[in-house]
Design a protein around this motif. Structure first.
Motif, PDB file in Angstrom:
ATOM      1  N   ASP A   1    -120.063  82.446  19.352  1.00  0.00           N
ATOM      2  CA  ASP A   1    -118.701  82.226  19.850  1.00  0.00           C
ATOM      3  C   ASP A   1    -117.726  82.292  18.672  1.00  0.00           C
ATOM      4  N   ASP A   2    -116.992  81.203  18.416  1.00  0.00           N
ATOM      5  CA  ASP A   2    -115.989  81.208  17.346  1.00  0.00           C
ATOM      6  C   ASP A   2    -116.479  80.561  16.059  1.00  0.00           C
ATOM      7  N   VAL A   3    -117.767  80.224  15.982  1.00  0.00           N
ATOM      8  CA  VAL A   3    -118.301  79.549  14.797  1.00  0.00           C
ATOM      9  C   VAL A   3    -119.486  80.335  14.247  1.00  0.00           C
ATOM     10  N   ILE A   4    -120.034  79.866  13.143  1.00  0.00           N
ATOM     11  CA  ILE A   4    -121.123  80.568  12.463  1.00  0.00           C
ATOM     12  C   ILE A   4    -122.305  79.609  12.284  1.00  0.00           C
ATOM     13  N   LEU A   5    -123.468  80.047  12.708  1.00  0.00           N
ATOM     14  CA  LEU A   5    -124.706  79.309  12.453  1.00  0.00           C
ATOM     15  C   LEU A   5    -125.293  79.811  11.142  1.00  0.00           C
ATOM     16  N   VAL A   6    -125.555  78.897  10.209  1.00  0.00           N
ATOM     17  CA  VAL A   6    -126.098  79.243   8.898  1.00  0.00           C
ATOM     18  C   VAL A   6    -127.502  78.652   8.789  1.00  0.00           C
ATOM     19  N   VAL A   7    -128.470  79.466   8.405  1.00  0.00           N
ATOM     20  CA  VAL A   7    -129.862  79.029   8.303  1.00  0.00           C
ATOM     21  C   VAL A   7    -130.387  79.351   6.912  1.00  0.00           C
ATOM     22  N   TYR A   8    -131.020  78.365   6.274  1.00  0.00           N
ATOM     23  CA  TYR A   8    -131.680  78.543   4.985  1.00  0.00           C
ATOM     24  C   TYR A   8    -133.189  78.448   5.192  1.00  0.00           C
TER      25      TYR A   8
ATOM     26  N   PRO B   1    -133.429  73.976   7.049  1.00  0.00           N
ATOM     27  CA  PRO B   1    -132.017  73.573   6.988  1.00  0.00           C
ATOM     28  C   PRO B   1    -131.122  74.548   7.749  1.00  0.00           C
ATOM     29  N   ALA B   2    -130.294  73.999   8.625  1.00  0.00           N
ATOM     30  CA  ALA B   2    -129.372  74.819   9.408  1.00  0.00           C
ATOM     31  C   ALA B   2    -128.131  73.999   9.727  1.00  0.00           C
ATOM     32  N   PHE B   3    -126.997  74.672   9.739  1.00  0.00           N
ATOM     33  CA  PHE B   3    -125.749  73.990  10.069  1.00  0.00           C
ATOM     34  C   PHE B   3    -124.770  74.989  10.664  1.00  0.00           C
ATOM     35  N   VAL B   4    -123.688  74.480  11.198  1.00  0.00           N
ATOM     36  CA  VAL B   4    -122.640  75.307  11.785  1.00  0.00           C
ATOM     37  C   VAL B   4    -121.375  75.120  10.964  1.00  0.00           C
ATOM     38  N   GLU B   5    -120.734  76.236  10.602  1.00  0.00           N
ATOM     39  CA  GLU B   5    -119.502  76.164   9.835  1.00  0.00           C
ATOM     40  C   GLU B   5    -118.376  76.861  10.584  1.00  0.00           C
ATOM     41  N   GLY B   6    -117.140  76.416  10.309  1.00  0.00           N
ATOM     42  CA  GLY B   6    -115.960  77.047  10.864  1.00  0.00           C
ATOM     43  C   GLY B   6    -115.418  78.101   9.916  1.00  0.00           C
ATOM     44  N   ARG B   7    -114.274  78.669  10.267  1.00  0.00           N
ATOM     45  CA  ARG B   7    -113.704  79.765   9.479  1.00  0.00           C
ATOM     46  C   ARG B   7    -113.306  79.315   8.077  1.00  0.00           C
ATOM     47  N   ALA B   8    -112.925  78.048   7.935  1.00  0.00           N
ATOM     48  CA  ALA B   8    -112.507  77.528   6.632  1.00  0.00           C
ATOM     49  C   ALA B   8    -113.652  76.819   5.918  1.00  0.00           C
ATOM     50  N   PHE B   9    -114.898  77.093   6.333  1.00  0.00           N
ATOM     51  CA  PHE B   9    -116.093  76.516   5.722  1.00  0.00           C
ATOM     52  C   PHE B   9    -116.203  75.012   5.955  1.00  0.00           C
ATOM     53  N   ASP B  10    -115.600  74.514   7.031  1.00  0.00           N
ATOM     54  CA  ASP B  10    -115.831  73.138   7.452  1.00  0.00           C
ATOM     55  C   ASP B  10    -117.197  73.047   8.111  1.00  0.00           C
ATOM     56  N   VAL B  11    -117.969  72.014   7.768  1.00  0.00           N
ATOM     57  CA  VAL B  11    -119.262  71.800   8.404  1.00  0.00           C
ATOM     58  C   VAL B  11    -119.008  71.090   9.733  1.00  0.00           C
ATOM     59  N   LEU B  12    -119.365  71.741  10.833  1.00  0.00           N
ATOM     60  CA  LEU B  12    -119.083  71.226  12.163  1.00  0.00           C
ATOM     61  C   LEU B  12    -120.278  70.534  12.792  1.00  0.00           C
TER      62      LEU B  12
END
Length: 290
Positions: free
Chosen positions: A243-250, A121-132
């Protein structure tokens, strides 16, 4: 963000933190007729070695230039950890700034390709924890990780997410404290104002946590969740700035029970591209961004 809008963010932070320190923690007798939670102003001043009048001026925003020595003394009395101490120092040194020109949060094409290749599972989130953006395994893990969702909103308002989290109380406390760090001095950001306003109206839990002014870095860690199909999963979490976002990996421990269950979940889940789905923002913007 009523306290932020008042312009007295340092005073709001000091007041919130002193209300969380008990007399016993500060080495003081509890007393019999305390009208306020935590420490009184004059007790903080006494323990920090400053005058009660000066501390009152700090809380009320009449003096916004305390020395580093005063701030360190206050941090000690208020039992601040390293992250909280950094927050206090930042509030005291903040200066007026010109309005920022904000760019829409954008997920680079290479990150979409990376998501498609990851088998966990992996996703990208923005600064306000929006799933992008997210991959198929993230959506299989939780439908609340689809693009267009907001992780904090799901955590606080969605009953299914509450059941999904083994320790919902800790998860909500960590997430709200992490939002405090993310917001920083960007308190006029429309997305933050919108999200905080919505959650303040909809969630008593959020109101209580926001009023504490906790700050916490939410980077790596391990969480246990309850999946409705494959059962309990113990997963590590890592975050990678792109860049300006965060990659999150579980990911699970290799060869463990959670690894086997995650493989089963992958086998049961249909393939799905890592592109935004069902009206999600194709360019990686959060919902509501023009």
């Amino acid at each position: 963000m009523k306290d932020e809008e008042s312009g007295n963010r340092l005073g709001s932070y000091l007041r919130a933190r002193r209300e969380l320190v008990s007399p016993a923690q500060a080495g003081l007798p509890p007393g019999g007729n305390r009208r306020v939670p935590g420490l009184r102003r004059e007790e903080v001043a006494l323990l920090a070695g400053i005058s009660p009048d000066y501390y009152l001026r700090l809380e009320r925003g009449r003096d916004r230039n305390p020395s580093p020595q005063v701030l360190q003394s206050l941090a000690r009395v208020l039992r601040l950890d390293a992250v909280e101490r950094t927050c206090l120092l930042g509030l005291a040194t903040a200066r007026p700034r010109a309005p920022r020109r904000r760019r829409p949060e954008h997920v680079p094409a290479r990150v979409h390709e990376l998501l498609a290749h990851l088998q966990v599972p992996a996703f990208v989130e923005g600064r306000a924890f929006d799933v992008l953006a997210s991959n198929a395994m993230a959506v299989a893990l939780s439908p609340r990780l689809r693009p267009g969702e907001n992780r904090l909103r799901s955590l606080l308002l969605d009953p299914e997410e509450r059941a999904f989290q083994q320790d919902w109380t800790r998860a909500t406390a960590d997430a709200v404290a992490a939002l405090r760090v993310t917001v920083g001095d960007d308190t006029d950001n429309p997305r933050f104002v919108e999200l905080v306003g919505e959650l303040a109206l909809s969630s008593q839990r959020f109101r209580a946590l926001w009023a504490r002014h906790d700050v916490r870095a939410l980077d790596g860690g391990t969480a246990t969740v309850h999946h409705p199909v494959v059962g309990e999963l113990r997963l590590h979490r890592d975050k990678f700035p792109v860049d300006d976002v965060i990659l999150v990996v579980y990911y699970p421990d290799k060869g463990g029970e959670s690894d086997e269950r995650l493989r089963l979940l992958a086998a049961l889940s249909p393939a799905d591209p890592a592109r935004p789905a069902h009206g999600g923002p194709a360019d990686g913007r959060h919902p509501g961004t023009p």
